[in-house]
Write a protein that holds these residues in place. Structure first.
Motif, PDB file in Angstrom:
ATOM      1  N   CYS A  34      53.291  35.917  40.280  1.00 53.03           N
ATOM      2  CA  CYS A  34      51.830  35.861  40.245  1.00 53.03           C
ATOM      3  C   CYS A  34      51.334  35.210  41.530  1.00 53.03           C
ATOM      4  CB  CYS A  34      51.340  35.032  39.057  1.00 53.03           C
ATOM      5  SG  CYS A  34      51.836  35.664  37.456  1.00 53.03           S
TER       6      CYS A  34
ATOM      7  N   TYR B 137      45.392  42.217  28.243  1.00 54.78           N
ATOM      8  CA  TYR B 137      46.025  42.583  29.512  1.00 54.78           C
ATOM      9  C   TYR B 137      47.433  42.019  29.680  1.00 54.78           C
ATOM     10  CZ  TYR B 137      47.022  42.352  34.538  1.00 54.78           C
ATOM     11  OH  TYR B 137      47.631  42.423  35.763  1.00 54.78           O
ATOM     12  N   PHE B 138      47.608  40.727  29.453  1.00 55.22           N
ATOM     13  CA  PHE B 138      48.898  40.106  29.742  1.00 55.22           C
ATOM     14  C   PHE B 138      49.983  40.566  28.764  1.00 55.22           C
ATOM     15  CE2 PHE B 138      45.718  37.312  31.610  1.00 55.22           C
ATOM     16  CZ  PHE B 138      46.202  37.209  32.901  1.00 55.22           C
TER      17      PHE B 138
ATOM     18  N   ILE C 272      51.585  40.370  39.683  1.00 48.99           N
ATOM     19  CA  ILE C 272      50.190  40.225  39.265  1.00 48.99           C
ATOM     20  C   ILE C 272      49.488  39.432  40.355  1.00 48.99           C
ATOM     21  CG2 ILE C 272      48.578  39.177  37.648  1.00 48.99           C
ATOM     22  CD1 ILE C 272      50.551  39.594  35.433  1.00 48.99           C
TER      23      ILE C 272
ATOM     24  N   GLY D 133      47.615  33.283  30.531  1.00 43.16           N
ATOM     25  CA  GLY D 133      47.730  34.571  29.860  1.00 43.16           C
ATOM     26  C   GLY D 133      49.166  34.976  29.611  1.00 43.16           C
ATOM     27  N   LEU D 134      50.031  34.778  30.591  1.00 39.90           N
ATOM     28  CA  LEU D 134      51.435  35.156  30.432  1.00 39.90           C
ATOM     29  C   LEU D 134      52.138  34.249  29.426  1.00 39.90           C
ATOM     30  CD1 LEU D 134      52.410  36.014  34.114  1.00 39.90           C
ATOM     31  CD2 LEU D 134      52.304  37.597  32.181  1.00 39.90           C
TER      32      LEU D 134
ATOM     33  N   HIS E 181      39.581  41.609  32.406  1.00 38.19           N
ATOM     34  CA  HIS E 181      40.793  41.294  31.654  1.00 38.19           C
ATOM     35  C   HIS E 181      40.756  39.930  30.975  1.00 38.19           C
ATOM     36  CE1 HIS E 181      42.762  44.264  34.603  1.00 38.19           C
ATOM     37  NE2 HIS E 181      42.620  44.857  33.436  1.00 38.19           N
ATOM     38  N   CYS E 182      39.963  39.015  31.489  1.00 43.81           N
ATOM     39  CA  CYS E 182      39.941  37.654  30.943  1.00 43.81           C
ATOM     40  C   CYS E 182      38.583  37.296  30.347  1.00 43.81           C
ATOM     41  CB  CYS E 182      40.339  36.645  32.018  1.00 43.81           C
ATOM     42  SG  CYS E 182      42.003  36.906  32.678  1.00 43.81           S
TER      43      CYS E 182
ATOM     44  N   CYS F  62      44.833  41.519  38.514  1.00 48.85           N
ATOM     45  CA  CYS F  62      44.173  40.975  37.332  1.00 48.85           C
ATOM     46  C   CYS F  62      42.687  40.805  37.650  1.00 48.85           C
ATOM     47  CB  CYS F  62      44.786  39.638  36.921  1.00 48.85           C
ATOM     48  SG  CYS F  62      43.983  38.910  35.471  1.00 48.85           S
TER      49      CYS F  62
ATOM     50  N   HIS G  36      46.258  33.610  35.100  1.00 52.93           N
ATOM     51  CA  HIS G  36      47.529  34.324  35.076  1.00 52.93           C
ATOM     52  C   HIS G  36      48.566  33.573  34.243  1.00 52.93           C
ATOM     53  CE1 HIS G  36      46.455  36.133  39.308  1.00 52.93           C
ATOM     54  NE2 HIS G  36      45.535  36.364  38.385  1.00 52.93           N
TER      55      HIS G  36
END
Length: 336
Positions: free
Chosen positions: A69, A294-295, A92, A20-21, A126-127, A121, A17
């Motif tokens: 998150c 995604y992020f 998230i 990614g952000l 997504h990752c 997530c 998380h």
């Protein structure tokens, strides 16, 4: 700039998380150090040494924070998310976002009343760069119309698990905890808004010391567009140089895609391997350079109040199917 904080460092997915952000351009304000796994907090602090430790009440009260998150103990994630939404923040959460039907209804109500977003997530889509590439190939029609997915999510049990890991009400059961990934993938790749759970089963074959634990589960799904089979387990052998040999096969009317997400056994080095078979032949695609969307999309959704990263209805449907498959599962073994 969009700002975010972290509440709940009880699973390593919180790193996904934050990373990614940050890559998407958000500002990391700080994190609450409360955790059931102190070693994770130490690792987190070493990774982000400049991020301040801030108690969760202060993070929730900070009106400049846009996103919270969480990768807390699964049973606590919905409560943290609801508190964050009622404090005016989008959320998230790591999967599973909820562990009971009551939590799902409470999340629905909070979203409706606050207008905030509760996003899960699903890291295995997504990752995972090969999963992102597969979505693009499906959208381009590379394998025609998708009619089935087969997803497996084996995990290594390892050692040093926190006490809550073995408690059924804490993790929600193996289908809720792990198979929510594959349920998300079934709905996404088949383009299904809704589906029904056809059959499910769980077992505890090798951990009789923890009768509430489940080390095996599988299920069948069906929508008006496709069918799906899912298997999850905690039987990855120690000899495999990865935590699990996660795979996904997407069958279309004009070909198929196979993802070997984390390892290609006795094959190519690294991860994110994709194999495409269609009328043009057989193609191997190295997806290690694929961008994760995604992020970036979620930050855009926060700013524009859109649903490009994931619709709220999709989140609800994954949760509903996971909970239904878990609660209706036949038990095929209890230890021993």
């Amino acid at each position: 700039m969009t700002r975010f904080g972290v509440i709940g460092i009880d699973h390593g997915h919180i790193h996904d998380h934050v990373k990614g952000l940050l890559r998407a351009g958000a500002e990391f304000v700080g994190y609450c150090p409360r955790s059931s796994v102190p070693a994770l907090v130490e690792q987190f602090a070493a990774t982000y040494p400049d991020a301040p430790r801030i108690e969760r009440e202060a993070l929730l009260a900070d009106d400049s924070i846009d996103i919270i998150c969480t990768a807390a103990i699964p049973r606590d994630r919905a409560g943290i998310g609801i508190a964050a939404m009622r404090a005016g923040k989008d959320v998230i959460t790591d999967k599973p976002g909820v562990t009971t039907f009551e939590q799902l209804e409470a999340v629905r109500q909070a979203v409706a009343e606050t207008g905030r977003m509760f996003s899960i997530c699903f890291t295995e889509r997504h990752c995972v760069r090969s999963a992102v590439k597969a979505g693009k190939l499906v959208a381009e029609g590379a394998i025609g119309r998708v009619i089935q997915t087969m997803g497996v999510g084996p995990h290594r049990l390892g050692s040093g698990r926190p006490d809550w890991f073995w408690e059924h009400d804490a993790f929600g059961g193996i289908i809720v905890d792990i198979a929510s990934h594959q349920i998300d993938q079934f709905l996404f790749y088949t383009g299904s808004d809704r589906a029904e759970m056809v059959a499910s089963q769980v077992g505890n074959f090798a951990n009789e010391q923890a009768p509430g634990f489940e080390d095996f589960g599988d299920l069948l799904l069906r929508s008006d567009k496709a069918s799906g089979y899912i298997r999850v387990d905690w039987f990855t052998p120690d000899g495999l140089p990865s935590w699990g040999d996660g795979r996904l096969t997407i069958l279309g009317t004009e070909g198929y895609i196979e993802l070997r997400k984390y390892i290609d056994i006795a094959g190519r080095e690294g991860k994110d391997h994709l194999f495409l078979v269609n009328g043009s032949g057989v193609q191997y695609i190295d997806c290690s350079g694929e961008e994760l969307d995604y992020f970036r999309q979620f930050l855009s959704d926060v700013e524009n109040r859109t649903e490009t990263a994931m619709t709220q209805d999709h989140v609800y449907e994954v949760c509903r199917l996971s909970l239904e498959a878990q609660t209706k599962a036949a038990r095929i073994s209890q230890g021993g």
